[in-house]
Scaffold this active site. Structure first.
Site, PDB file in Angstrom:
ATOM      1  N   ARG A  92      42.854  31.275  91.531  1.00  0.00           N
ATOM      2  CA  ARG A  92      44.319  31.113  91.501  1.00  0.00           C
ATOM      3  C   ARG A  92      44.991  31.752  92.718  1.00  0.00           C
ATOM      4  NH1 ARG A  92      45.222  31.774  85.024  1.00  0.00           N
ATOM      5  NH2 ARG A  92      45.179  29.539  84.604  1.00  0.00           N
ATOM      6  N   LYS A 134      41.462  19.307  68.531  1.00  0.00           N
ATOM      7  CA  LYS A 134      42.454  18.753  67.599  1.00  0.00           C
ATOM      8  C   LYS A 134      43.242  17.564  68.124  1.00  0.00           C
ATOM      9  CE  LYS A 134      43.713  23.079  65.361  1.00  0.00           C
ATOM     10  NZ  LYS A 134      44.864  24.000  65.441  1.00  0.00           N
ATOM     11  N   GLY A 167      47.904  23.774  80.136  1.00  0.00           N
ATOM     12  CA  GLY A 167      49.059  23.407  79.314  1.00  0.00           C
ATOM     13  C   GLY A 167      50.068  22.587  80.090  1.00  0.00           C
ATOM     14  N   GLY A 227      40.934  24.136  81.694  1.00  0.00           N
ATOM     15  CA  GLY A 227      40.167  24.430  80.488  1.00  0.00           C
ATOM     16  C   GLY A 227      38.714  24.014  80.550  1.00  0.00           C
TER      17      GLY A 227
HETATM   18  P1  AMP Z   1      40.919  21.919  73.529  1.00  0.00           P
HETATM   19  O1  AMP Z   1      41.343  23.322  73.871  1.00  0.00           O
HETATM   20  O2  AMP Z   1      41.803  21.219  72.572  1.00  0.00           O
HETATM   21  O3  AMP Z   1      40.590  21.085  74.752  1.00  0.00           O
HETATM   22  O4  AMP Z   1      39.586  22.086  72.703  1.00  0.00           O
HETATM   23  C1  AMP Z   1      38.448  22.672  73.247  1.00  0.00           C
HETATM   24  C2  AMP Z   1      37.602  23.116  72.108  1.00  0.00           C
HETATM   25  O5  AMP Z   1      37.244  22.012  71.307  1.00  0.00           O
HETATM   26  C3  AMP Z   1      36.309  23.746  72.582  1.00  0.00           C
HETATM   27  O6  AMP Z   1      36.325  25.094  72.239  1.00  0.00           O
HETATM   28  C4  AMP Z   1      35.255  22.993  71.789  1.00  0.00           C
HETATM   29  O7  AMP Z   1      34.290  23.832  71.243  1.00  0.00           O
HETATM   30  C5  AMP Z   1      36.045  22.328  70.676  1.00  0.00           C
HETATM   31  N1  AMP Z   1      35.342  21.160  70.154  1.00  0.00           N
HETATM   32  C6  AMP Z   1      34.937  20.095  70.833  1.00  0.00           C
HETATM   33  N2  AMP Z   1      34.244  19.257  70.028  1.00  0.00           N
HETATM   34  C7  AMP Z   1      34.208  19.816  68.817  1.00  0.00           C
HETATM   35  C8  AMP Z   1      33.623  19.439  67.577  1.00  0.00           C
HETATM   36  N3  AMP Z   1      32.920  18.305  67.463  1.00  0.00           N
HETATM   37  N4  AMP Z   1      33.781  20.261  66.520  1.00  0.00           N
HETATM   38  C9  AMP Z   1      34.468  21.403  66.655  1.00  0.00           C
HETATM   39  N5  AMP Z   1      35.045  21.823  67.797  1.00  0.00           N
HETATM   40  C10 AMP Z   1      34.918  21.030  68.866  1.00  0.00           C
END
Ligand code: AMP
Length: 397
Positions: A40, A201, A377, A354
């Protein structure tokens, strides 16, 4: 409609001899006082160098961590000042405070080309409240405001937006690059345009899916969020992560994709395990027929093939979120394969911050991606078509 930004930059304003307050994102990871990843800081250098070379009196400001509105030297920007001095090859002085006597007197004494770093702006609780008096106190030290902190551009804080009420405000090179590349992809994409979304999610990414459905040719959904869609289409997902209150919404998004002629690809097979663990017993199964005892933790080889085929023909790819639980070595396969497919496609590629950015970096592919956003974000909100206060407040060209 995506938000169109055409903002003045540091090149569109006379900075020579002027005191310029620059909001950077120096929120770097620390191990004690050692910066473990200076990315950064490195990303902020082009703007700082330009200002120094053009004779500005440079006043840098940033947050670091969450000091909760109190002076706490654990969150001091001292390691950042030292790193900046090293990288720029000149002294960067650290003020002892943010808007106090030390900051004010050091800012007033700056000569052309000199650089001052204010202490952590979040030592004041007024910062995150976008308090007008605090914004004005920051602004009073300078004559021009430059925002170059894309990572906090989706926040309306004093140092990211409020100061623009009191000073001519323009963007630095980093924000300019982020909004140009992502803006072009959203508003005038080279086609086919493929979006890849993953992560835990659906609820975090509804707005992004909805906005992208108006723009892309193909949308690929992987990761935990895919199971809500699979269940919505009548599939059996075992104990996979699922948002049951979002099933209707998933159906609506699928119907919207169909109505718009957007190809909507979901996983067809998965690696699934009896528990959320790297070592629990696992198997490969069809995505719509996961045993009641298992949860999907990664996409399988057939899904990888299906997704690769779509990515191969793309001219623009936007990717945000992993295809599985990529923190577990046994379930990083899908994310890694998709990272490979993205770089091999030769498409204009844009990766949100991320886990997807981390996967790209782990594979050593970072320099083969057109643009890795510095704001997780902020880039999601940009892709969602939302107004980013830290950019909206800057002067239009
Ligand atoms: P995000 O911050 O929304 O991009 O989500 C990232 C997180 O989603 C990571 O920590 C992953 O471990 C989780 N993730 C991805 N696939 C799965 C899954 N099949 N079941 C549970 N968590 C998941």
């Amino acid at each position: 409609m995506a938000t169109m930004y055409n903002k003045k930059s540091i090149e569109d304003i006379q900075v020579s001899g002027k005191k310029v307050l620059v909001r950077c994102d120096f929120n770097v990871p620390l191990d004690g006082e050692v910066i473990t990843d200076p990315k950064r800081i490195v990303e902020a250098l082009p703007t700082i160098k330009y200002l120094k070379e053009h004779g500005a009196k440079v006043i840098l400001t940033s947050h670091m961590g969450r000091p909760k509105g109190e002076f706490n030297l654990k969150y001091s920007l001292a390691p950042v000042a030292a790193k900046l001095s090293e990288l720029l090859g000149c002294e960067v002085t650290l003020a002892k405070d943010v808007i106090g006597e030390d900051a004010k007197s050091k800012a007033a004494a700056l000569k052309e080309g000199e650089i001052l770093l204010l202490e952590n702006v979040r030592f004041h609780k007024e910062e995150e409240k976008n308090d007008p008096a605090f914004s004005k106190a920051l602004a009073d030290m300078a004559e021009i405001y430059v925002n170059d902190a894309f990572g906090t551009a989706h926040r309306a804080h004093s140092s990211t937006a409020g100061v623009a009420d009191y000073l001519p405000a323009v963007c630095g090179y980093l924000i300019q690059k982020e909004i140009k590349i992502m803006g072009d992809a959203l508003n005038n994409p080279k086609r086919p345009f493929v979006a890849i979304l993953g992560g835990a999610k659906v609820s975090d990414k509804i707005g992004v899916i909805n906005n992208l459905l108006d723009k892309v040719d193909t949308i690929i959904i992987g990761g935990g969020m895919a199971y809500t869609f699979i269940k919505a289409t009548g599939g059996k997902i075992g104990i996979s992560i699922c948002e049951n209150d979002k099933l209707d919404l998933a159906k609506e998004l699928l119907a919207k994709a169909e109505a718009k002629g957007v190809k909507f690809l979901l996983p067809v097979d998965n690696r699934a395990a009896t528990a959320y663990s790297n070592d629990a017993p696992s198997l490969t199964c069809d995505s719509n027929n996961i045993p009641d005892t298992h949860e999907g933790l990664d996409i399988g080889a057939k899904s990888v093939e299906l997704f690769k085929e779509a990515i191969k023909g793309a001219a623009t790819v936007v990717w945000n979120g992993p295809m599985g639980v990529c923190e577990f070595s046994n379930y990083e396969y899908g994310t890694k394969e998709i990272a490979k497919a993205v770089v091999e496609s030769g498409a204009i590629s844009i990766v949100g911050g991320g886990d997807s950015a981390a996967a790209i970096e782990k594979l050593g592919f970072a320099d083969r991606i057109t643009h890795i956003s510095t704001g997780g974000g902020a880039s999601l909100e940009f892709l969602e078509g939302l107004v980013l206060p830290g950019i909206a407040c800057l002067q239009d060209k």
